[in-house]
Every structure is written in C-alpha cells, then in structure tokens.
Write a protein that holds these residues in place. Structure first.
Motif, PDB file in Angstrom:
ATOM      1  N   LEU A  20       1.909   5.136   1.774  1.00 34.42           N
ATOM      2  CA  LEU A  20       2.026   5.774   3.083  1.00 34.42           C
ATOM      3  C   LEU A  20       2.297   7.254   2.898  1.00 34.42           C
ATOM      4  CD1 LEU A  20       2.473   5.276   6.250  1.00 34.42           C
ATOM      5  CD2 LEU A  20       4.877   5.402   5.672  1.00 34.42           C
ATOM      6  N   ARG A  21       1.447   8.085   3.496  1.00 30.06           N
ATOM      7  CA  ARG A  21       1.629   9.531   3.454  1.00 30.06           C
ATOM      8  C   ARG A  21       2.076   9.983   4.849  1.00 30.06           C
ATOM      9  NH1 ARG A  21      -1.191  12.514   0.051  1.00 30.06           N
ATOM     10  NH2 ARG A  21      -3.016  11.164   0.190  1.00 30.06           N
ATOM     11  N   GLU A  64       0.434  10.079   8.433  1.00 27.69           N
ATOM     12  CA  GLU A  64      -0.865  10.713   8.285  1.00 27.69           C
ATOM     13  C   GLU A  64      -1.927   9.752   7.770  1.00 27.69           C
ATOM     14  OE1 GLU A  64       0.041  13.988   5.703  1.00 27.69           O
ATOM     15  OE2 GLU A  64       1.306  14.941   7.206  1.00 27.69           O
ATOM     16  N   GLU A  65      -1.527   8.851   6.845  1.00 29.61           N
ATOM     17  CA  GLU A  65      -2.520   8.008   6.207  1.00 29.61           C
ATOM     18  C   GLU A  65      -1.840   6.814   5.542  1.00 29.61           C
ATOM     19  OE1 GLU A  65      -6.388   9.266   3.526  1.00 29.61           O
ATOM     20  OE2 GLU A  65      -4.634  10.541   3.514  1.00 29.61           O
ATOM     21  N   ILE A  66      -2.471   5.651   5.615  1.00 29.54           N
ATOM     22  CA  ILE A  66      -2.036   4.463   4.882  1.00 29.54           C
ATOM     23  C   ILE A  66      -3.216   4.043   4.025  1.00 29.54           C
ATOM     24  CG2 ILE A  66      -1.319   2.054   5.034  1.00 29.54           C
ATOM     25  CD1 ILE A  66      -0.026   2.707   7.717  1.00 29.54           C
ATOM     26  N   GLY A  67      -2.957   3.796   2.748  1.00 26.50           N
ATOM     27  CA  GLY A  67      -4.040   3.403   1.856  1.00 26.50           C
ATOM     28  C   GLY A  67      -3.509   3.257   0.444  1.00 26.50           C
ATOM     29  N   CYS A  96       0.843  -1.189   0.000  1.00 28.24           N
ATOM     30  CA  CYS A  96       0.000   0.000   0.000  1.00 28.24           C
ATOM     31  C   CYS A  96       0.883   1.246   0.000  1.00 28.24           C
ATOM     32  CB  CYS A  96      -0.995  -0.003   1.162  1.00 28.24           C
ATOM     33  SG  CYS A  96      -0.326  -0.398   2.761  1.00 28.24           S
TER      34      CYS A  96
END
Length: 83
Positions: A20-21, A27-30, A18
C-alpha cells in the motif's frame, strides 16, 4: 510512504497480502517488490475504528477532566486502533 507485504482489508471485505502506497490519501494498492518500504509481513492493515460515543479513557473524562489528560487519552485510543 510504502507498506509492503501486509494483509490489507480491501473494499470487497476480504484480506489480501499486498503493498500500500499512501501520503495524505491511499494512492495505490498492488505489489511493488523493487521498492523499499516498511515490511509488514504477517501483520494486518485496516482503517482505524471510530468510536462515535466516548466519555474518556484511562480514568480521565473528556467532559470534565483536566486538559493535561487529553494527550494520555488520545495515545490510549490510538494504541487500540481508534482514530
């Protein structure tokens, strides 16, 4: 910063491909397919390891080595995944 397509170690202990930001914190994984980022396809992304007890590296010692050696020791540990 955005790292894309990495095998990321998730809190459940399993890896998942995935994106990673992050900035100072995650901040966000998606999946952010429309955005540009660093492509880490085939690479693994996990937290840096912490060496709780060390005296030095590369023939230098943190206890009594010269201050000029600190940069070389820090670079050595960073290159091997130690934060």
């Amino acid at each position: 910063m955005l790292i894309k397509n990495a095998n990321i170690l998730l809190p459940n202990g399993h890896f998942s491909v995935c994106d990673l930001r992050f900035s100072d914190v995650i901040e966000e994984i998606g999946h952010f397919s429309a955005e540009e980022g660093i492509d880490a396809l085939g690479q693994y992304l996990l937290p840096g390891l912490i060496d709780a007890h060390t005296h030095g590296a590369q023939g230098s010692d943190f206890s009594d080595g010269p201050a000029a050696d600190m940069g070389a020791m820090a670079a050595y540990y960073a290159a091997h995944g130690v934060t």
